[in-house]
Structures are given as structure tokens and as C-alpha cells.
Design an enzyme around this catalytic site. Structure first.
Site, mmCIF file in Angstrom:
data_model
loop_
_atom_site.group_PDB
_atom_site.id
_atom_site.type_symbol
_atom_site.label_atom_id
_atom_site.label_comp_id
_atom_site.label_asym_id
_atom_site.label_seq_id
_atom_site.Cartn_x
_atom_site.Cartn_y
_atom_site.Cartn_z
ATOM 1 N N ARG A 37 28.981 25.119 21.608
ATOM 2 C CA ARG A 37 28.108 26.260 21.892
ATOM 3 C C ARG A 37 28.850 27.574 21.650
ATOM 4 O O ARG A 37 28.284 28.525 21.099
ATOM 5 C CB ARG A 37 27.611 26.188 23.337
ATOM 6 C CG ARG A 37 26.613 27.263 23.721
ATOM 7 C CD ARG A 37 25.943 26.928 25.045
ATOM 8 N NE ARG A 37 24.985 27.956 25.427
ATOM 9 C CZ ARG A 37 25.199 28.882 26.357
ATOM 10 N NH1 ARG A 37 26.354 28.902 27.010
ATOM 11 N NH2 ARG A 37 24.287 29.780 26.639
ATOM 12 N N HIS A 41 27.686 30.622 19.207
ATOM 13 C CA HIS A 41 27.476 31.976 19.714
ATOM 14 C C HIS A 41 28.416 32.971 19.048
ATOM 15 O O HIS A 41 28.067 34.145 18.891
ATOM 16 C CB HIS A 41 27.654 31.999 21.234
ATOM 17 C CG HIS A 41 26.452 31.520 21.972
ATOM 18 N ND1 HIS A 41 25.847 32.239 22.982
ATOM 19 C CD2 HIS A 41 25.718 30.395 21.845
ATOM 20 C CE1 HIS A 41 24.807 31.574 23.446
ATOM 21 N NE2 HIS A 41 24.712 30.442 22.773
ATOM 22 N N ASP A 49 34.385 35.308 13.713
ATOM 23 C CA ASP A 49 35.554 36.189 13.826
ATOM 24 C C ASP A 49 36.130 36.237 15.238
ATOM 25 O O ASP A 49 36.927 37.121 15.559
ATOM 26 C CB ASP A 49 35.189 37.600 13.374
ATOM 27 C CG ASP A 49 34.180 38.277 14.305
ATOM 28 O OD1 ASP A 49 33.603 37.582 15.175
ATOM 29 O OD2 ASP A 49 33.978 39.494 14.165
ATOM 30 N N ASN A 69 24.911 35.340 27.126
ATOM 31 C CA ASN A 69 26.148 34.566 27.170
ATOM 32 C C ASN A 69 26.603 34.267 28.590
ATOM 33 O O ASN A 69 27.769 33.920 28.825
ATOM 34 C CB ASN A 69 27.266 35.308 26.426
ATOM 35 C CG ASN A 69 27.147 35.176 24.918
ATOM 36 O OD1 ASN A 69 26.620 34.189 24.414
ATOM 37 N ND2 ASN A 69 27.620 36.169 24.197
ATOM 38 N N HIS A 167 22.234 20.213 20.894
ATOM 39 C CA HIS A 167 21.746 20.006 22.259
ATOM 40 C C HIS A 167 21.713 18.531 22.644
ATOM 41 O O HIS A 167 21.293 18.185 23.741
ATOM 42 C CB HIS A 167 20.346 20.616 22.425
ATOM 43 C CG HIS A 167 20.356 22.105 22.498
ATOM 44 N ND1 HIS A 167 19.209 22.868 22.438
ATOM 45 C CD2 HIS A 167 21.380 22.986 22.637
ATOM 46 C CE1 HIS A 167 19.529 24.149 22.533
ATOM 47 N NE2 HIS A 167 20.837 24.238 22.657
#
Length: 299
Positions: A37, A41, A49, A69, A167
Site C-alpha cells: 500500500r 500511495h 520518489d 494517508n 486488496h
């Protein structure tokens, strides 16, 4: 960017990352889904990066502190691998590479496909919570919203349904989907697209008094705890936790992909590996990149 990128500069880099993941998984089985995850994200905001790792400062609210988040985890594993690599090969292995290699290894440790990854990503110097809010998909999104979100990153509808397969492992926080159980339209109702029997099971695990720390397995068959196709069969059985998963049946292309994967682990693994590789190359090496000494702060 190149395969075997660290073969001369830090030959043990990938092995160190893998062993760090192995040890971490022994201590916390869910770390593999946490890092997968985290990789997603990070990739969807500013590209791959490691901007998701940068800590907020008094003058800047960083990505990790964006509301989207809130439940992002896995930072300690990346820091642990980075610490070892800085001793072994100072100023050589980027935090961005560590994230993507660790996510690949997590998929492998959970019984998913292994896929080769190129290295050479640089770490970014920009991290803003507002950008995370702008670019990351939400568990409440419908298929049209998801289509626009993924298209902005040049992913097809098939790739949207494929990456959603992450998931298949991990857990969902009750607060992320409680509205589907208790207040779907704002009138104290239940989402009619959710299987009633499964909804009762979820309510037993996520009562209205549940806190944001309460979780349930992402799949209806949690004993599997492996990368598999139960997730896709759950969608077809109206047993998905998130609206963003269940909505995949509402578009002919994503539905066809769901059906295909529900019936073939081999095809799912092949396409999941390809989609994860593509994700790992999103917007890499923008001007001004660096190799951070510490993943939580720019040099």
C-alpha cells in the site's frame, strides 16, 4: 534506470531489502500488505520518489499526514533497510528503490508472483498533503471516479482492476467503510449492494461503537492470507469491503477483468506483476532528485 542496477555499486542491496522484509514479516504478518500500500500511495503522488516518507515540518504538511494517508504504515521497515544499506553502501541506494523492491518482495512472500524490477529511482524533495488528497483514490469512489483517477496516471481500466487486486491481502479499518453498514445514504441505511449475510458478519466485527483502530480482513475468507483470487470472487459475490472494490462490477471492462481473474490465478499473477512493474516506474527521476541519507527528510 536499469535491471541489476546495484550489481556493482551495492551487490547485496536487493538481498538486504528482502531479508529485512522476511524478518519484519515474522514479527508482523501484515507488514507485506502495509508496504504494498505504501508503494502505491507513493507512486500516485509525485511519482515513485519516496515523497510519502518525508516527515512534516513546521512550514509544510507532508503527504504522510494527509487524511487519505491516515492508516499508511510500513515506514519503519523502509527505515530499517535504509539503515543497513547506508552502512553497507553509503549514499548509494535510494529510499524510492527500497519502497518498490520491498513491495515486490512482500507480494512474493505472500505467495504472489515474483517480478524483476529495475533500479535507479531518485528521491524527491517535495511532499505536500494537498497533493495526496488530489491524486489518491478513496475507498468510497465509484467506478467512474476511479476510471478518471487511474487514467490521470495512464492506467487502463483493466490495469485499474488489476492493481485493485492488492486488496487480496491485509486488513481494512472499520472507520473506512462503516457508512456502508450503518449510514449509506445518510439515512441510517445499509448499502444494498452488500451481501446481507456478509453485512451481518461485518457488523459483528465493526459495531457502530468501533474505533478507528478496529480492523477486519479484506477478504471474506481470511484464513487464506495469501495473494490469490478470493478478492475477485468476493466482488462477484457482493462481499467486497470497500465501495471502490464492489463498484468494479459496474463497468463492462472492469467486470470482465474481475471474472477472468476470479477464474484464473495464473492470468491474474501475470497481469498483476506487469501492472506493479508499470506502477513502479511512474514519473521517476524528475529534475532535482537525490539519494537521501535519511528517508524521512531531504538532504
Amino acid at each position: 534506470m536499469a535491471y541489476n542496477y546495484y550489481s556493482k555499486s551495492c551487490p547485496l542491496a536487493e538481498q538486504v531489502i528482502y531479508q529485512t522484509m522476511v524478518i519484519a514479516k515474522q514479527l508482523h504478518a501484515g507488514i507485506t500488505s502495509d508496504v504494498t500500500r505504501l508503494a502505491f500511495h507513493d507512486a500516485f503522488v509525485e511519482g515513485c520518489d519516496a515523497s510519502a516518507l518525508i516527515k512534516s515540518t513546521p512550514g509544510n504538511l507532508a503527504e504522510m499526514n494527509a487524511s487519505v494517508n491516515k492508516f499508511l504504515e510500513g515506514f519503519e521497515l523502509i527505515d530499517a533497510a535504509k539503515f543497513q544499506l547506508e552502512i553497507l553502501c553509503p549514499n548509494t541506494v535510494s529510499c524510492a528503490d527500497i519502497i518498490q523492491f520491498a513491495a515486490r518482495d512482500g507480494v512474493r512472500l505472500d505467495g504472489g508472483p515474483f517480478y524483476a524490477l529495475p533500479g535507479g529511482r531518485l528521491d524527491g524533495r517535495v511532499s505536500k498533503a494537498s497533493r495526496a488528497t488530489q491524486f489518491l483514490p478513496l475507498p468510497t469512489m465509484n467506478v467512474s471516479e476511479l476510471k478518471a483517477n487511474f487514467a490521470a496516471k495512464n492506467f487502463t481500466l483493466e490495469e485499474l482492476a488489476t492493481l485493485s487486486g492488492a486488496h487480496t491481502i491485509g486488513e481494512a479499518h472499520c472507520s473506512s467503510f462503516k457508512d456502508r453498514l450503518y449510514n449509506f445514504t445518510g439515512n441510517g441505511d445499509q448499502d444494498p449492494s452488500l451481501d446481507p449475510t456478509y453485512a451481518r458478519e461485518l457488523k459483528a466485527k465493526c459495531p457502530q461503537s468501533a474505533t478507528s483502530d478496529d480492523t477486519v480482513p479484506m477478504e471474506s475468507e481470511p484464513s487464506t492470507s495469501k495473494v490469490n483470487t478470493v478478492y475477485y470472487r468476493d466482488i462477484l459475490r457482493s462481499k467486497s469491503i470497500f465501495t471502490s472494490d464492489q463498484t468494479l462490477v459496474n463497468d463492462p471492462i472492469t467486470r470482465a477483468t474481475v471474472v477472468q481473474f476470479a477464474n484464473s490465478t495464473e492470468i491474474f499473477f501475470q497481469k498483476f506483476a506487469a501492472a506493479m512493474l508499470k506502477m513502479s516506474l511512474l514519473e521517476v527521476n524528475k529534475p532535482g532528485g537525490e539519494i537521501r541519507y535519511h528517508c524521512g527528510s531531504i538532504n
